[in-house]
Design an enzyme around this catalytic site. Structure first.
Site, mmCIF file in Angstrom:
data_model
loop_
_atom_site.group_PDB
_atom_site.id
_atom_site.type_symbol
_atom_site.label_atom_id
_atom_site.label_comp_id
_atom_site.label_asym_id
_atom_site.label_seq_id
_atom_site.Cartn_x
_atom_site.Cartn_y
_atom_site.Cartn_z
ATOM 1 N N ASN A 296 6.545 10.690 -9.995
ATOM 2 C CA ASN A 296 6.552 9.249 -10.248
ATOM 3 C C ASN A 296 5.097 8.838 -10.430
ATOM 4 O OD1 ASN A 296 6.695 6.517 -10.298
ATOM 5 N ND2 ASN A 296 7.450 6.267 -8.193
ATOM 6 N N TRP A 297 4.748 8.610 -11.684
ATOM 7 C CA TRP A 297 3.337 8.295 -11.974
ATOM 8 C C TRP A 297 2.986 6.854 -11.654
ATOM 9 C CZ3 TRP A 297 2.295 11.021 -17.388
ATOM 10 C CH2 TRP A 297 2.161 12.397 -17.155
ATOM 11 N N LYS A 298 3.990 6.046 -11.337
ATOM 12 C CA LYS A 298 3.743 4.617 -11.055
ATOM 13 C C LYS A 298 2.947 4.008 -12.231
ATOM 14 C CE LYS A 298 4.342 5.722 -6.272
ATOM 15 N NZ LYS A 298 4.099 5.432 -4.870
ATOM 16 N N GLY B 35 4.317 10.948 -5.802
ATOM 17 C CA GLY B 35 3.476 9.924 -6.411
ATOM 18 C C GLY B 35 2.086 10.478 -6.687
ATOM 19 N N GLY B 36 1.138 10.137 -5.830
ATOM 20 C CA GLY B 36 -0.272 10.461 -6.039
ATOM 21 C C GLY B 36 -0.547 11.904 -6.451
ATOM 22 N N GLU C 201 12.640 7.893 0.791
ATOM 23 C CA GLU C 201 11.206 7.632 0.794
ATOM 24 C C GLU C 201 10.891 6.629 1.898
ATOM 25 O OE1 GLU C 201 9.439 8.717 -3.304
ATOM 26 O OE2 GLU C 201 9.891 6.585 -3.292
ATOM 27 N N GLY D 169 2.065 6.688 -0.145
ATOM 28 C CA GLY D 169 0.673 6.391 -0.479
ATOM 29 C C GLY D 169 -0.236 6.235 0.732
ATOM 30 N N SER E 29 3.864 10.862 0.319
ATOM 31 C CA SER E 29 2.690 11.704 0.587
ATOM 32 C C SER E 29 2.988 13.206 0.521
ATOM 33 C CB SER E 29 2.064 11.337 1.941
ATOM 34 O OG SER E 29 1.628 9.991 1.927
ATOM 35 N N GLU F 160 8.581 0.057 -4.065
ATOM 36 C CA GLU F 160 7.589 -0.860 -4.648
ATOM 37 C C GLU F 160 8.275 -1.930 -5.495
ATOM 38 O OE1 GLU F 160 5.126 2.216 -6.281
ATOM 39 O OE2 GLU F 160 4.541 2.774 -4.236
ATOM 40 N N HIS G 281 13.098 1.759 -6.347
ATOM 41 C CA HIS G 281 11.915 2.247 -5.620
ATOM 42 C C HIS G 281 11.412 1.150 -4.680
ATOM 43 C CE1 HIS G 281 7.849 3.597 -4.795
ATOM 44 N NE2 HIS G 281 8.282 4.808 -5.115
HETATM 45 P P1 13P Z 1 3.041 9.127 -2.795
HETATM 46 O O1 13P Z 1 3.418 10.563 -3.074
HETATM 47 O O2 13P Z 1 1.807 8.674 -3.503
HETATM 48 O O3 13P Z 1 3.038 8.819 -1.324
HETATM 49 O O4 13P Z 1 4.219 8.224 -3.426
HETATM 50 C C1 13P Z 1 5.538 8.529 -3.125
HETATM 51 C C2 13P Z 1 6.416 7.740 -4.001
HETATM 52 O O5 13P Z 1 6.516 6.529 -3.885
HETATM 53 C C3 13P Z 1 7.155 8.450 -5.045
HETATM 54 O O6 13P Z 1 8.111 7.632 -5.634
#
Ligand code: 13P
Length: 252
Positions: free
Chosen positions: A9-11, A233-234, A166, A172, A212, A96, A94
């Site tokens: 998930n590149w956000k 994500g990251g 999640e 994050g 994470s 967010e 998600h």
């Molecule tokens: P991180 O891996 O950056 O914590 O993000 C997780 C996430 O929200 C994947 O959808």
């Protein structure tokens, strides 16, 4: 056996040009992998990513979509648009989107209905906030989110659904759920799915862990029999780091 799915998930990161460079570096690293891999870039990057993955086994997902078929919904993207482009997966609900864009459980349900109608593979996100975990509400929150997401959907249609657990406090933040904590929540979620729609569907449903995930902790998480993949994500923004996570999962 449930096939591992490792999804990025590149956000809101990477321009289309940056996405292309990522894939040039990433694809050779995962050529041999038998795990299912999906990249979920920002919507504007989807054509570039679809073009770049041609001829590979890497799939492409969207991070969001709207539930209506079409209409006056400025800024939104429909399921038919995603399918027409060649997108196969879509992240729904998600945290967010829930936190910053007011997505409710009801909206998640409506989006899920539409995604299934269009044969997209929905990745439905659930998970508790830190205050909810501290108040002992993890189980209640996850079960409520699943119940409302699946509300009035024919169980026979749910077999394609992927759930991503999640925990919001792990997203994050660098705070990962330990493999044991994650596995415990996955078990709770799977039992709730079984209660709602039957054991056969629950046994086949993939439940990913997100929050994470990094190359250093991926193997321990993915070794848990209850964890069927990761939503990253990251650590998915760097080709080498995401490839290391893909390789940490030993295929079933
Ligand atoms: P991180 O891996 O950056 O914590 O993000 C997780 C996430 O929200 C994947 O959808």
């Amino acid at each position: 056996m449930r096939k591992l799915l490792i999804a990025a998930n590149w956000k809101m990161y990477k321009t289309p040009t940056e996405a292309q460079s990522f894939l040039q570096a990433f694809l050779p690293l995962v050529k041999e992998s038998r795990n299912e891999i999906a990249i979920c870039p920002p919507a504007i990057d989807l054509p570039a990513v679809l073009h770049a993955v041609q001829g590979s086994h890497v799939k492409v997902g969207a991070q969001n979509m709207y539930f209506a078929e079409e209409g006056a919904f400025t800024g939104e993207i429909s399921a038919a648009m995603l399918i027409d482009l060649g997108v196969s997966h879509v992240i729904i609900g998600h945290s967010e989107r829930r936190q910053y864009f007011g997505e409710t459980d009801e909206l998640v349900n409506r989006k899920l209905v539409t995604a299934l109608k269009h044969h997209l593979v929905p990745i439905v996100c659930v998970g508790e906030r830190e205050d909810e975990r501290e108040s002992g509400l993890t189980e209640e929150v996850c079960c409520r989110q699943i119940g409302r997401a699946f509300h009035q959907i024919d169980p026979a249609k749910l077999h394609k659904v992927v759930i991503a657990y999640e925990p919001v406090w792990a997203i994050g933040t660098g705070k990962t759920a330990t493999p044991a904590i994650a596995a415990e929540s996955h078990l709770i979620i799977r039992s709730e799915v079984a209660r709602l729609v039957g054991k056969a569907i629950a046994d086949n449903m993939r439940i990913l862990y997100g929050g994470s995930v990094k190359p250093e902790n991926a193997e321990a998480l993915l070794n848990q029999p209850e964890i069927d993949g990761a939503l990253v994500g990251g650590a998915s923004l760097d080709p080498k780091s995401f490839a290391a996570i893909v390789k940490a999962g030993v295929p079933a």
